[in-house]
Design an enzyme around this catalytic site. Sequence first.
Site, PDB file in Angstrom:
ATOM      1  N   ARG A  14      17.295 -74.155   0.848  1.00  0.00           N
ATOM      2  CA  ARG A  14      16.350 -74.445   1.920  1.00  0.00           C
ATOM      3  C   ARG A  14      14.923 -74.083   1.511  1.00  0.00           C
ATOM      4  NH1 ARG A  14      12.343 -72.233   5.040  1.00  0.00           N
ATOM      5  NH2 ARG A  14      13.482 -70.262   5.112  1.00  0.00           N
ATOM      6  N   ASP A  15      14.583 -72.803   1.575  1.00  0.00           N
ATOM      7  CA  ASP A  15      13.220 -72.384   1.252  1.00  0.00           C
ATOM      8  C   ASP A  15      12.877 -72.696  -0.197  1.00  0.00           C
ATOM      9  OD1 ASP A  15      10.731 -71.261   1.428  1.00  0.00           O
ATOM     10  OD2 ASP A  15      11.390 -69.261   1.961  1.00  0.00           O
ATOM     11  N   HIS A 207      12.702 -61.034   4.463  1.00  0.00           N
ATOM     12  CA  HIS A 207      12.491 -62.252   3.677  1.00  0.00           C
ATOM     13  C   HIS A 207      11.260 -62.031   2.814  1.00  0.00           C
ATOM     14  CE1 HIS A 207      12.594 -66.701   3.036  1.00  0.00           C
ATOM     15  NE2 HIS A 207      11.281 -66.558   2.973  1.00  0.00           N
ATOM     16  N   HIS A 209       8.639 -62.849  -0.438  1.00  0.00           N
ATOM     17  CA  HIS A 209       8.071 -63.752  -1.433  1.00  0.00           C
ATOM     18  C   HIS A 209       7.422 -62.916  -2.530  1.00  0.00           C
ATOM     19  CE1 HIS A 209       8.275 -67.921   0.402  1.00  0.00           C
ATOM     20  NE2 HIS A 209       8.856 -67.142   1.306  1.00  0.00           N
ATOM     21  N   CYS A 240       5.944 -72.111   1.346  1.00  0.00           N
ATOM     22  CA  CYS A 240       5.780 -72.719   2.665  1.00  0.00           C
ATOM     23  C   CYS A 240       4.794 -73.878   2.579  1.00  0.00           C
ATOM     24  CB  CYS A 240       5.293 -71.681   3.668  1.00  0.00           C
ATOM     25  SG  CYS A 240       4.959 -72.364   5.305  1.00  0.00           S
ATOM     26  N   ASN A 249      10.057 -67.363  -3.430  1.00  0.00           N
ATOM     27  CA  ASN A 249      10.773 -66.166  -3.001  1.00  0.00           C
ATOM     28  C   ASN A 249      11.026 -65.254  -4.201  1.00  0.00           C
ATOM     29  OD1 ASN A 249      12.011 -66.919  -0.072  1.00  0.00           O
ATOM     30  ND2 ASN A 249      11.923 -68.720  -1.377  1.00  0.00           N
TER      31      ASN A 249
END
Length: 301
Positions: A14-15, A207, A209, A240, A249
């Site tokens: 996903r990310d 979460h 990064h 993002c 990430n």
Amino acid sequence: MTSPSIQILETAPRDGLQNEDTVLSTADKIELVERAVAAGARRIEVTSFVNPQRVPQVADADELMRQVPRHPEVNYAGLVLNRRGLERAMAAEVDEIDVVVVATDTFCGRNQGMTTAQACDEAAGVVQEAREAGVLATVTVAAAFGCPFEGEVSEARLTEVLRRVVEMGPDEVALADTIGVAVPTDVTTRVGLARGLVPAGTPVRLHLHDTRHTGVANAVAALDAGVATLDASIGGTGGCPFAPAATGNVATEDLIYLFDRMGVDTGLDLDVVTSATAWLQDRLGKTLPGALLRAGAFPPN
């Protein structure tokens, strides 16, 4: 005596892919998920149920979630921003959802087209519907450590947003360092703040990064602060689309190496994840930022 452990939630599908110029096929995304499962991942964020015109990399979200092979011990998550996203996610039979609230109005407007207060109102309805359907619901507070548009996010502002989030009654609360500005003292302070607000028994997830190469240090601070689950991405992919210069990430393999050397169990196989990084690097046609593929484990096999 039980060895310490920490769970890593795999976000590469996903990310990891949502900000890449190269859009992988659905078949390749399924392979990435299967490689994560083979490495031992038991929570995987597979895709986002958002407007495909704004994030074309996840245009196949519904098809992808329906096609991924299911495993009884693995939870597949989908990110949603509103009730429409929740409807799609539930129709695709997600195991859990992650609904996002951005801590600042400017970024929330760029990301979701509404203020933070409006996003909280929307998220409350999403959490209620998900929980009534038996779907685990996480609320992630994005930009919890800093905003690309408004700069510093004060502890008072974060507290204000977290109070709204706690009222929703989610199964889990996550703090996101969306633009990678946090340092370990920030993690200690803000995780402590969150743990003081959420009910006993509600986990706090982080979460991270690695935009400014503080991700691994922040992971250690998170462990010390009692965080049970960390998000990470194979190869350090991610970013993002609505936050300038928000790079990837923290790399899953870098965290596995770190925690293995510290005697902290992740349940993940470093060799299998590193192999997945090499595969993903080839598919994306670019060098990924994770360190382990380049430097190798120690001691060498």
